[in-house]
Motif scaffolding. Sequence first.
Motif, PDB file in Angstrom:
ATOM      1  N   PHE A   7     -29.247  -9.332 -14.739  1.00 56.48           N
ATOM      2  CA  PHE A   7     -29.732 -10.328 -13.518  1.00 56.48           C
ATOM      3  C   PHE A   7     -28.574  -9.765 -12.422  1.00 56.48           C
ATOM      4  N   THR A   8     -27.405  -9.774 -12.600  1.00 54.45           N
ATOM      5  CA  THR A   8     -26.370  -9.333 -11.885  1.00 54.45           C
ATOM      6  C   THR A   8     -26.365  -7.871 -11.349  1.00 54.45           C
ATOM      7  N   ILE A   9     -26.719  -6.983 -12.208  1.00 55.97           N
ATOM      8  CA  ILE A   9     -26.950  -5.747 -11.610  1.00 55.97           C
ATOM      9  C   ILE A   9     -28.131  -5.546 -10.737  1.00 55.97           C
ATOM     10  N   GLN A  10     -29.276  -5.853 -11.172  1.00 59.74           N
ATOM     11  CA  GLN A  10     -30.613  -5.813 -10.482  1.00 59.74           C
ATOM     12  C   GLN A  10     -30.355  -6.478  -9.078  1.00 59.74           C
ATOM     13  N   LYS A  11     -29.805  -7.687  -9.087  1.00 57.21           N
ATOM     14  CA  LYS A  11     -29.765  -8.395  -7.624  1.00 57.21           C
ATOM     15  C   LYS A  11     -28.739  -7.681  -6.731  1.00 57.21           C
ATOM     16  N   SER A  12     -27.510  -7.349  -7.283  1.00 57.38           N
ATOM     17  CA  SER A  12     -26.362  -6.831  -6.638  1.00 57.38           C
ATOM     18  C   SER A  12     -26.946  -5.765  -5.918  1.00 57.38           C
ATOM     19  N   ILE A  13     -27.997  -4.828  -6.795  1.00 60.17           N
ATOM     20  CA  ILE A  13     -28.258  -3.424  -5.985  1.00 60.17           C
ATOM     21  C   ILE A  13     -29.356  -3.890  -5.037  1.00 60.17           C
ATOM     22  N   GLU A  14     -30.007  -4.911  -5.053  1.00 54.99           N
ATOM     23  CA  GLU A  14     -30.942  -5.219  -4.005  1.00 54.99           C
ATOM     24  C   GLU A  14     -30.080  -5.593  -2.753  1.00 54.99           C
ATOM     25  N   LEU A  15     -28.985  -6.039  -3.181  1.00 51.82           N
ATOM     26  CA  LEU A  15     -28.156  -6.445  -1.843  1.00 51.82           C
ATOM     27  C   LEU A  15     -27.260  -5.363  -1.255  1.00 51.82           C
ATOM     28  N   GLY A  16     -27.446  -4.348  -1.888  1.00 55.08           N
ATOM     29  CA  GLY A  16     -26.782  -3.122  -1.410  1.00 55.08           C
ATOM     30  C   GLY A  16     -25.411  -2.580  -1.962  1.00 55.08           C
ATOM     31  N   VAL A  17     -25.150  -2.915  -3.231  1.00 54.22           N
ATOM     32  CA  VAL A  17     -23.837  -2.456  -3.766  1.00 54.22           C
ATOM     33  C   VAL A  17     -24.150  -0.979  -4.256  1.00 54.22           C
ATOM     34  N   ASN A  18     -22.988  -0.275  -4.171  1.00 58.88           N
ATOM     35  CA  ASN A  18     -23.121   1.071  -4.335  1.00 58.88           C
ATOM     36  C   ASN A  18     -22.706   1.621  -5.850  1.00 58.88           C
ATOM     37  N   THR A  19     -21.668   0.972  -6.186  1.00 60.74           N
ATOM     38  CA  THR A  19     -21.106   1.328  -7.667  1.00 60.74           C
ATOM     39  C   THR A  19     -20.762   0.117  -8.253  1.00 60.74           C
ATOM     40  N   ILE A  20     -21.016  -0.107  -9.519  1.00 63.14           N
ATOM     41  CA  ILE A  20     -20.762  -1.266 -10.627  1.00 63.14           C
ATOM     42  C   ILE A  20     -20.080  -0.567 -11.694  1.00 63.14           C
ATOM     43  N   THR A  21     -18.933  -1.116 -11.865  1.00 63.36           N
ATOM     44  CA  THR A  21     -18.286  -0.913 -13.246  1.00 63.36           C
ATOM     45  C   THR A  21     -18.195  -2.031 -13.857  1.00 63.36           C
ATOM     46  N   PRO A  22     -18.869  -2.242 -15.381  1.00 63.81           N
ATOM     47  CA  PRO A  22     -18.750  -3.291 -16.229  1.00 63.81           C
ATOM     48  C   PRO A  22     -17.175  -3.171 -16.698  1.00 63.81           C
ATOM     49  N   LEU A  23     -16.788  -4.676 -17.016  1.00 64.24           N
ATOM     50  CA  LEU A  23     -15.396  -4.718 -17.111  1.00 64.24           C
ATOM     51  C   LEU A  23     -15.102  -5.583 -18.575  1.00 64.24           C
ATOM     52  N   PHE A  24     -14.233  -5.303 -19.206  1.00 61.22           N
ATOM     53  CA  PHE A  24     -13.432  -6.383 -20.343  1.00 61.22           C
ATOM     54  C   PHE A  24     -12.547  -6.902 -19.980  1.00 61.22           C
TER      55      PHE A  24
END
Length: 243
Positions: A94-111
């Motif tokens: 959900f976070t990935i989908q909606k953040s991209i709709e809002l314009g995020v350019n890069t996503i790094t999943p973190l531990f």
Amino acid sequence: MRIPRIYHPEPLNAHSEIALSEDAANHVGRVLRMQPGQAIQLFDGSNQIFDASITQVDKKNVRVSLEEGVLSDNESPLNLHLGQVISRGEKMEFTIQKSIELGVNTITPLFSERCGVKLDGERLDKKLQQWQKIAIAACEQCGRNRIPEIRPVMQLEAWCAEQDDSLKLNLHPRASHSINTLPLPVNHVRLLIGPEGGLSADEIAMTSGYGFTDILLGPRVLRTETTALTAITALQVRFGDLG
């Protein structure tokens, strides 16, 4: 019916005929059950869109004929890199989908210390592939013509230690700064969102050592997925192209 937008993973050339990728062909042929002569729109990540018409549909392949490409830039002037500690179940998707709709350019999943998700090896590879497909589908839906990058999973400190000239922000419920108090202008932001249990005291101190500024969204404690989308929206309103 709205003309479907389809991502093609290879460069497109005007006035040519191509076969859609396997995933796209399955969506167009089996899910949407489209037929020869119907219109679709293709994009390849180059900020161009191509009107096209279906020329052939069979069990495994869909072929389309392309028209002239047209530049279509829907990207925000604010470059946003989201570092999101992996959340459980569908929350991360959900976070990935909606953040991209809002314009995020890069996503790094973190531990992080309190990350409740354990992934490694083949399971982790499959998750990354799934998240990239979610990113593509989000762009197809929202009208973006560049596909944001879903980077390989990193440890929190390794991500924080990466060097760039972005404004580095970390959400913290006791911070003294808000997004509205950040100085203008800002073109690049690296935004850290912690796990459901929050970052530990040691991790918060570590982010400060790497130049992150603690910011506060408001008086209420938000879930991790709500925090990410609220912060991205506020940043786009102040520095980007929302509102």
